[in-house]
Design a protein around this motif. Structure first.
Motif, PDB file in Angstrom:
ATOM      1  N   GLN A   1       0.839  -1.197   0.000  1.00 37.38           N
ATOM      2  CA  GLN A   1       0.000   0.000   0.000  1.00 37.38           C
ATOM      3  C   GLN A   1       0.874   1.248   0.000  1.00 37.38           C
ATOM      4  O   GLN A   1       1.892   1.299   0.697  1.00 37.38           O
ATOM      5  N   LYS A   2       0.467   2.248  -0.764  1.00 41.36           N
ATOM      6  CA  LYS A   2       1.157   3.530  -0.771  1.00 41.36           C
ATOM      7  C   LYS A   2       0.366   4.544   0.044  1.00 41.36           C
ATOM      8  O   LYS A   2      -0.854   4.420   0.190  1.00 41.36           O
ATOM      9  N   SER A   3       1.073   5.533   0.584  1.00 41.79           N
ATOM     10  CA  SER A   3       0.448   6.607   1.372  1.00 41.79           C
ATOM     11  C   SER A   3      -0.461   6.040   2.460  1.00 41.79           C
ATOM     12  O   SER A   3      -1.643   6.365   2.553  1.00 41.79           O
ATOM     13  N   ALA A   4       0.115   5.153   3.272  1.00 40.40           N
ATOM     14  CA  ALA A   4      -0.661   4.467   4.315  1.00 40.40           C
ATOM     15  C   ALA A   4      -0.693   5.295   5.594  1.00 40.40           C
ATOM     16  O   ALA A   4       0.280   5.969   5.944  1.00 40.40           O
ATOM     17  N   ILE A   5      -1.817   5.216   6.276  1.00 41.08           N
ATOM     18  CA  ILE A   5      -1.987   5.902   7.561  1.00 41.08           C
ATOM     19  C   ILE A   5      -2.351   4.869   8.613  1.00 41.08           C
ATOM     20  O   ILE A   5      -3.347   4.146   8.480  1.00 41.08           O
ATOM     21  N   LEU A   6      -1.523   4.763   9.637  1.00 44.77           N
ATOM     22  CA  LEU A   6      -1.792   3.885  10.776  1.00 44.77           C
ATOM     23  C   LEU A   6      -2.388   4.734  11.896  1.00 44.77           C
ATOM     24  O   LEU A   6      -1.782   5.723  12.318  1.00 44.77           O
TER      25      LEU A   6
ATOM     26  N   ILE B   1      -6.681   8.657  18.496  1.00 46.41           N
ATOM     27  CA  ILE B   1      -5.704   9.041  19.518  1.00 46.41           C
ATOM     28  C   ILE B   1      -4.412   9.549  18.886  1.00 46.41           C
ATOM     29  O   ILE B   1      -3.860  10.564  19.297  1.00 46.41           O
ATOM     30  N   LYS B   2      -3.915   8.829  17.867  1.00 50.95           N
ATOM     31  CA  LYS B   2      -2.633   9.202  17.247  1.00 50.95           C
ATOM     32  C   LYS B   2      -2.562   8.575  15.863  1.00 50.95           C
ATOM     33  O   LYS B   2      -3.154   7.516  15.616  1.00 50.95           O
ATOM     34  N   GLU B   3      -1.790   9.236  14.966  1.00 47.34           N
ATOM     35  CA  GLU B   3      -1.604   8.730  13.612  1.00 47.34           C
ATOM     36  C   GLU B   3      -0.123   8.650  13.263  1.00 47.34           C
ATOM     37  O   GLU B   3       0.685   9.440  13.756  1.00 47.34           O
ATOM     38  N   TRP B   4       0.205   7.672  12.400  1.00 44.46           N
ATOM     39  CA  TRP B   4       1.543   7.542  11.815  1.00 44.46           C
ATOM     40  C   TRP B   4       1.369   7.399  10.305  1.00 44.46           C
ATOM     41  O   TRP B   4       0.504   6.643   9.842  1.00 44.46           O
TER      42      TRP B   4
ATOM     43  N   MET C   1       8.298  -5.436   8.255  1.00 49.10           N
ATOM     44  CA  MET C   1       7.589  -5.173   9.499  1.00 49.10           C
ATOM     45  C   MET C   1       7.513  -3.681   9.794  1.00 49.10           C
ATOM     46  O   MET C   1       8.457  -2.938   9.517  1.00 49.10           O
ATOM     47  N   ILE C   2       6.391  -3.259  10.333  1.00 41.77           N
ATOM     48  CA  ILE C   2       6.227  -1.883  10.808  1.00 41.77           C
ATOM     49  C   ILE C   2       6.462  -1.905  12.313  1.00 41.77           C
ATOM     50  O   ILE C   2       5.834  -2.690  13.042  1.00 41.77           O
ATOM     51  N   VAL C   3       7.343  -1.041  12.785  1.00 41.96           N
ATOM     52  CA  VAL C   3       7.676  -0.984  14.216  1.00 41.96           C
ATOM     53  C   VAL C   3       7.492   0.453  14.685  1.00 41.96           C
ATOM     54  O   VAL C   3       8.074   1.378  14.114  1.00 41.96           O
ATOM     55  N   ILE C   4       6.669   0.643  15.713  1.00 36.12           N
ATOM     56  CA  ILE C   4       6.452   1.979  16.261  1.00 36.12           C
ATOM     57  C   ILE C   4       6.559   1.924  17.785  1.00 36.12           C
ATOM     58  O   ILE C   4       6.374   0.866  18.390  1.00 36.12           O
ATOM     59  N   LYS C   5       6.868   3.071  18.372  1.00 37.44           N
ATOM     60  CA  LYS C   5       6.851   3.213  19.828  1.00 37.44           C
ATOM     61  C   LYS C   5       5.736   4.183  20.205  1.00 37.44           C
ATOM     62  O   LYS C   5       5.578   5.223  19.561  1.00 37.44           O
ATOM     63  N   VAL C   6       4.980   3.826  21.241  1.00 41.18           N
ATOM     64  CA  VAL C   6       3.886   4.675  21.703  1.00 41.18           C
ATOM     65  C   VAL C   6       4.160   5.063  23.155  1.00 41.18           C
ATOM     66  O   VAL C   6       4.428   4.199  23.995  1.00 41.18           O
ATOM     67  N   LYS C   7       4.073   6.346  23.443  1.00 43.16           N
ATOM     68  CA  LYS C   7       4.329   6.844  24.792  1.00 43.16           C
ATOM     69  C   LYS C   7       3.146   6.552  25.710  1.00 43.16           C
ATOM     70  O   LYS C   7       1.995   6.474  25.268  1.00 43.16           O
TER      71      LYS C   7
ATOM     72  N   MET D   1      -5.281   0.484   9.669  1.00 39.64           N
ATOM     73  CA  MET D   1      -4.440   0.916   8.561  1.00 39.64           C
ATOM     74  C   MET D   1      -5.318   1.274   7.373  1.00 39.64           C
ATOM     75  O   MET D   1      -6.098   0.429   6.904  1.00 39.64           O
ATOM     76  N   GLU D   2      -5.222   2.519   6.915  1.00 45.39           N
ATOM     77  CA  GLU D   2      -6.034   2.960   5.788  1.00 45.39           C
ATOM     78  C   GLU D   2      -5.157   3.700   4.797  1.00 45.39           C
ATOM     79  O   GLU D   2      -4.012   4.065   5.084  1.00 45.39           O
ATOM     80  N   GLY D   3      -5.714   3.961   3.605  1.00 44.60           N
ATOM     81  CA  GLY D   3      -4.984   4.648   2.567  1.00 44.60           C
ATOM     82  C   GLY D   3      -5.194   6.138   2.611  1.00 44.60           C
ATOM     83  O   GLY D   3      -6.041   6.652   3.313  1.00 44.60           O
TER      84      GLY D   3
END
Length: 414
Positions: free
Chosen positions: A365-370, A379-382, A392-398, A412-414
């Motif tokens: 997918q291109k231009s993906a929004i998590l 709450i939050k977007e990446w 793999m997608i790896v993120i840290k959340v505070k 996950m959306e476009g």
């Protein structure tokens, strides 16, 4: 014979090595049970560079990466290692039965860390029709034959599946003088990392056949060739369009399966999406005192992620023994949209530290929004320019984004 120890780590690969150091530096007695003759796991046969870019900020070979942790372990006399030791049983009260040259052991432990790694899918898993000749190997077996045993598995080789091990072996076999006919992939997109596609296939002009699969193997004593066929949008072979490819060897690189037979024996629930156990942010399974990390938790892209999970599991096991993990409640994390899996699958409250989440997507997918949601509240977007199933997608959340969350959901959306 009996043994008592604070923490038992099953598996001496990269996850187990980092978990042992993480636990030992916090003062606990550690026992590593490893079934092979040496520590390091699959790293020992991975002589290509590319390991440690995240953790060490430099490129190492697999043996070099393992050696750094093995040398570090020597600083801790509270780490004991048993090689050539097979775990045959575990009870729900954390009693381990293991066998080695000294005999049968009953090991009593306060916490267990599973770092048993993963295994490759075989021809039996794939159910490919045809005869049963010599010359059919998993890519990992071929890697060991070439890099450790010094044997070339064949001279005219076809690879089924575009997983990273298969891509790396395509290049390795080419270096050794074999003819690599090509890589056949059932999906419409490759299964390996982009860097391996470029460095292992494109740089050596090895063709990649997408939306194709092997439908029959031929040969009496040795593989003489295979039929490959295109697949339709439902991944069903179009048999009338099959074609014969002459080869003497077929390598299988069609995916990895976490090794969790022992967990199933003590009724620890496994997530069908990862084939590893359900865990929370501490890598704590749904069974008291038992933790999981590395490729037995989920199949990782990079050994650096495996190491970081091992460090967390070791720290968490010590916190559990010290009664420092306070679980007021535990909530399930949902996923939707283009997401195929998430780890951890649960949040345990209170949330005190940053939490690392691991995701894989279903489709490129291109231009993906998590997006992280609580019910219908965002709450939050990446944002990502491109996402791929192989990466793999790896993120840290505070903690502040999670402390008051009631129904966490990643989308996950476009």
């Amino acid at each position: 014979m009996q043994k008592e120890v604070d923490i038992t780590i099953i598996g001496g690969g990269p996850a187990g090595l980092s978990a042992s150091i993480s636990s030992a530096e916090r003062g606990k007695s550690i026992l590593i049970l490893e079934r092979n003759e040496e520590l390091g796991g699959v790293l020992n046969q991975c002589i290509h560079p590319g390991f440690g870019v995240i953790y060490f900020k430099e490129e190492l070979t697999g043996p070099e990466y393992a050696y750094r942790f093995i040398k570090e372990m020597e600083k801790y006399p509270n780490i004991e290692v048993w090689l050539e030791t097979m775990v045959v049983d575990i009870t729900e009260d954390k009693k381990i039965t293991a066998i080695n040259r000294d005999g049968i052991w009953e090991i009593k432990t306060k916490a267990i860390i599973f770092s048993t790694g993963c295994r490759e899918r075989t021809r039996g898993n794939l159910q490919i029709p045809g005869t049963r000749p010599a010359g059919i190997y998993t890519a990992g077996t071929a890697q060991r034959l070439v890099n450790i045993e010094g044997y070339l598995p064949g001279e005219k080789i076809l690879i089924l599946g575009s997983g990273d091990i298969g891509l790396i072996m395509a290049r390795r076999l080419k270096w050794e003088g074999a003819e690599v006919i090509g890589v056949v992939e059932k999906l419409p997109y490759p299964g390996g990392l982009t860097r391996n596609l470029v460095q292992c296939l494109e740089d050596y002009n090895i063709p990649l056949y997408l939306k194709h699969t092997v439908v029959e193997i031929l040969g009496k004593d040795r593989v003489e060739g295979v039929y490959i066929a295109p697949v339709d949008d439902n991944e069903n072979p179009i048999i009338e369009d099959k074609k014969f490819i002459e080869c003497d060897t077929l390598l299988l690189s069609t995916g990895l399966i976490p090794e969790n037979d022992l967990l199933e024996n003590i009724n620890i629930p496994l997530d069908p999406r990862t084939q590893g156990p359900y865990v929370d942010q501490y890598l704590y399974t749904l069974k008291e005192g038992i933790f999981s990390c590395g490729n037995s938790l989920l199949v990782n892209d990079l050994v650096d992620y495996v190491t970081l999970q091992g460090i967390l599991a070791g720290k968490s096991a010590v916190s559990y023994i010290n009664n420092e993990i306070n679980m007021e409640k535990r909530v399930h994390i949902q996923i939707d949209g283009n997401l195929r899996l998430v780890v951890p699958q649960y949040l345990s409250f209170p949330i005190l530290e940053d939490i690392t989440f691991y995701f894989r997507v279903k489709e490129p997918q291109k231009s993906a929004i998590l997006t992280l949601k609580d019910k219908d509240k965002r709450i939050k977007e990446w944002r990502f320019p491109v996402v791929k199933p192989a990466e793999m997608i790896v993120i840290k959340v505070k903690p502040e984004f999670l402390r008051d969350i009631e129904n966490p959901k990643f989308f996950m959306e476009g």
